[in-house]
Design a protein around this motif. Sequence first.
Motif: not given
Length: 399
Positions: A11-17
């Motif tokens: 979930g967090v990586a999706n936002v970072v990307v």
Amino acid sequence: MGKVLIIGAGGVANVVVHKCCQNPEVFEEICIASRTKSKCDAMKAELDGGKTKIQTAKVDADNTDEVIALIKSFKPEMVINVALPYQDLTIMDACLATGVHYLDTANYELPEIPKFEYSWQWAYKERFEKAGLTAILGCGFDPGVTGVFSAYALKHYFDEINYIDIVDANAGDHGYPFATNFNPEINIREITAEGKYWEEGKWIITEPLEIKRVYDLPVIGPKDTYLLYHEELESLAKNITGLKRIRFFMTFSQNYINHLTVLQNVGMTSIEPILFEGKMIQPLHFLKAVLPDPASLGPRTKGKTNIGNICQGFKDGKPVTYYVYNICDHEACYAEVGSQAISYTTGVPAMIGAKLLLEGVWKKPGVYNVEEFDPDPFMDELNKQGLPWIEDFNPTLID
Ligand code: NDP
């Protein structure tokens, strides 16, 4: 401007990307790498065609050599680690071996014992200094923005801050009887641990969820909040001048506490391995497998979060009280990036920290927590990148 390797595809990586792709002048090229490559490919498929070039890769970040090989082939300036806290040290080792900067959002954790402490990562300070590399630790919301809020308060409104209460409230509703908003294993380890806060130079230990206060939060209203230990307390107790006490409170509904109590009573939250059908398993791992994937909560979650710091202290001999907080709307986050507010409030600060590092604004050799950098450029970016903050000089205090 730069090439960045992002490790993790949750979930967090999706936002970072998504946020890196919204800032293509800084993030010219990214590589999304994780254990399950298909998740990285799905993000690439959604965002390809924009100005940021995207690659994907499979990596087991528990294996330093695999991370080293990936860094050598992609040649990034830095790694954003948004995998799990268990991978922090292997990734830091790989950064040192290849000469790239490092950023994460959670302190290193031993898989078998929850500790929530920075000692292992702080031990890398000299090696990063000697290598001329920057490592930014805990650059999510809490830890992360709560450290920046503390540094900003001290810089602009106080000569000394004596008391800080961090309040993390989530008034979101995902419609499930029970689910955690981020990685269930990390979340449940945090909540079922003893409570702890820092006062007059000592740590005071409480039973898990022993201290409860009802706090009337701006915008979201009165909520049950419980005192927890949270990792930023350790670094803020060390780094904020004049501090006499720092505590952390998180909101949980009675329904959440009831479910957690039952799960705990039947042994499902234990990380002690047990023999099950001829195989050793950790009950908490099994529980994680049956709970909803936090990434799947995005489309269902409605409501808002409110996270901020209530600070008390003195300026020019006069008492000052100051509350700074952010309100984030789950549905608005989902509409923008396809993740709920918990992932959003973590991923946006991680991108901002990486942006400031690449721009040379937050670059200094060594290993640092966020409050050790100038808070002003970060606070400006929060307003620009989707996490605006609000100040209140007359807040209600927590007794
Ligand atoms: P998720 O469980 O959704 O995602 C974790 C990702 O890491 C998954 O894609 C997982 O792969 C990958 N991963 C796990 N182990 C490895 C490994 N050995 N090698 C490579 N990749 C691996 O977690 P979140 O996105 O919710 O959280 C990410 C981080 O953010 C965590 O460290 C969490 O503690 C932190 N966090 C920080 C907050 C803050 O405010 N500071 C708040 C919330 C979270 P796979 O898909 O194969 O399982």
